[in-house]
Motif scaffolding. Structure first.
Motif, mmCIF file in Angstrom:
data_model
loop_
_atom_site.group_PDB
_atom_site.id
_atom_site.type_symbol
_atom_site.label_atom_id
_atom_site.label_comp_id
_atom_site.label_asym_id
_atom_site.label_seq_id
_atom_site.Cartn_x
_atom_site.Cartn_y
_atom_site.Cartn_z
ATOM 1 N N HIS A 92 17.612 38.415 14.377
ATOM 2 C CA HIS A 92 18.229 39.595 14.724
ATOM 3 C C HIS A 92 17.584 40.805 14.363
ATOM 4 O O HIS A 92 18.303 41.805 14.463
ATOM 5 N N ARG A 93 16.313 40.972 13.870
ATOM 6 C CA ARG A 93 15.574 42.201 13.917
ATOM 7 C C ARG A 93 16.372 43.294 12.885
ATOM 8 O O ARG A 93 16.127 44.182 12.905
ATOM 9 N N VAL A 94 17.020 42.552 11.906
ATOM 10 C CA VAL A 94 17.530 43.466 10.614
ATOM 11 C C VAL A 94 17.304 42.870 9.558
ATOM 12 O O VAL A 94 17.170 41.615 9.225
ATOM 13 N N PRO A 95 17.290 43.832 8.364
ATOM 14 C CA PRO A 95 16.779 43.234 6.943
ATOM 15 C C PRO A 95 18.139 42.427 6.543
ATOM 16 O O PRO A 95 19.126 42.877 6.844
ATOM 17 N N PRO A 96 17.654 41.319 5.795
ATOM 18 C CA PRO A 96 18.841 40.528 5.278
ATOM 19 C C PRO A 96 19.317 41.377 4.020
ATOM 20 O O PRO A 96 18.572 42.181 3.366
ATOM 21 N N LYS A 97 20.347 41.120 3.482
ATOM 22 C CA LYS A 97 21.223 41.600 2.198
ATOM 23 C C LYS A 97 20.918 40.693 1.133
ATOM 24 O O LYS A 97 20.735 39.463 1.186
ATOM 25 N N MET B 48 16.902 31.367 26.791
ATOM 26 C CA MET B 48 16.613 32.084 27.723
ATOM 27 C C MET B 48 16.001 33.645 27.068
ATOM 28 O O MET B 48 16.738 33.699 26.244
ATOM 29 N N THR B 49 15.160 34.226 27.638
ATOM 30 C CA THR B 49 14.611 35.415 27.132
ATOM 31 C C THR B 49 14.304 36.638 28.003
ATOM 32 O O THR B 49 14.334 36.328 29.188
ATOM 33 N N VAL B 50 14.568 37.639 27.462
ATOM 34 C CA VAL B 50 14.312 39.144 28.088
ATOM 35 C C VAL B 50 13.200 39.832 27.438
ATOM 36 O O VAL B 50 13.352 40.101 26.497
ATOM 37 N N GLN C 11 12.305 38.293 24.178
ATOM 38 C CA GLN C 11 13.447 38.311 23.158
ATOM 39 C C GLN C 11 14.566 37.397 23.540
ATOM 40 O O GLN C 11 14.829 37.497 24.720
ATOM 41 N N LYS C 12 15.128 36.456 22.756
ATOM 42 C CA LYS C 12 16.085 35.529 23.233
ATOM 43 C C LYS C 12 17.281 36.386 23.835
ATOM 44 O O LYS C 12 17.807 37.503 23.228
ATOM 45 N N ILE C 13 18.094 35.971 24.634
ATOM 46 C CA ILE C 13 19.399 36.563 25.322
ATOM 47 C C ILE C 13 20.517 36.131 24.122
ATOM 48 O O ILE C 13 20.405 34.921 23.823
ATOM 49 N N ASN D 137 21.987 41.891 24.823
ATOM 50 C CA ASN D 137 20.988 41.745 25.988
ATOM 51 C C ASN D 137 21.531 40.711 27.001
ATOM 52 O O ASN D 137 20.740 39.988 27.411
ATOM 53 N N ALA D 138 22.820 40.025 26.658
ATOM 54 C CA ALA D 138 23.296 38.991 27.329
ATOM 55 C C ALA D 138 23.520 39.306 28.884
ATOM 56 O O ALA D 138 23.792 40.509 29.183
#
Length: 247
Positions: free
Chosen positions: A77-82, A209-211, A214-216, A222-223
């Motif tokens: 998800h490319r975000v820092p976890p809390k 499936m990727t774009v 990066q996964k869709i 990016n769906a």
């Protein structure tokens, strides 16, 4: 939400996919089943209270380890976890590590394809920890019986929907995406063994499936609309493409 469920039903229709049942985890029959399953494990001594401190990814709806992060972010998800610390109920998953590992090794078709099977075996051979299965302070989810300030962890909750209806259990196949492999191939078998239920006959994990590598994903925004593709190319061609391309 009701509108989201109805939207997915229309997707299945467009793709010529039929189903015997459609379970929503907001349905009362599911909540009742979750509470009964939770109490069953509690009565069997498979749950206990403890304090958990760790990293939590909202996108994964699960705890993640430092080793899994890439540049300090969740790799999916490319975000820092809390970081969270709270008293929760824990499930004695570690108790079932050997039983799950033996079942996978003795039943080569249980987890497929082979690459995913090897991934699960490798993870199990590193050992298992008990898993936190409740969360505090949430306004959604199934309430823990007798403790409304706690809610059942979404993955512990959601997996139990497979037992509805019970006359169709055990399932012949769970068909899942590879990013939820550990939930289905490790936590779920542990839950079933602890509760005294049979395991599903096979778990098949497909790829992404990727774009641009990066996964869709709905959460990543990016769906691609499968209904549009089915209408443009036909559901048969779309299915063939997906089976051919996803690995």
């Amino acid at each position: 939400a009701d509108w989201m469920a109805e939207k997915w039903k229309k997707v299945w229709e467009a793709l010529d996919i039929s189903n015997d049942d459609f379970v929503r985890t907001t349905q009362e029959r599911h909540k009742k089943n979750v509470r009964e399953f939770f109490k069953r494990l509690l009565d069997r001594g498979e749950l206990y209270k403890g304090t958990y401190e760790g990293l939590y990814c909202d996108g994964c709806e699960a705890y993640v380890s430092e080793e899994e992060l890439v540049d300090g972010k969740c790799p999916l998800h490319r975000v820092p976890p809390k970081r969270v610390k709270e008293e929760n109920y824990f499930f004695r998953l570690s108790k079932y590590r050997d039983a799950i590992l033996d079942h996978i090794k003795n039943n080569p078709d249980f987890v497929q394809p082979e690459g995913r099977r090897n991934e699960v075996i490798s993870f199990l051979e590193q050992g298992l920890r008990d898993v936190s299965i409740t969360r505090r302070g949430l306004q959604w989810g199934v309430e823990v019986p007798g403790e409304p300030e706690q809610r059942v962890w979404v993955w512990f909750d959601a997996l139990i929907n497979y037992l509805l209806p019970q006359d169709r259990w055990p399932a012949d196949v769970h068909f899942i995406a590879k990013d939820i492999l550990r939930f289905h191939c490790i936590i779920w078998p542990g839950m079933l063994l602890a509760a005294g239920y049979e395991l599903p006959k096979r778990i098949f994990a497909h790829g992404f499936m990727t774009v641009d590598g990066q996964k869709i994903s709905k959460s990543l925004g990016n769906a691609i609309d499968p209904v549009y593709l089915a209408k443009k190319y036909s559901s048969d061609i779309l299915r063939y493409f997906l089976v051919r391309e996803i690995s």
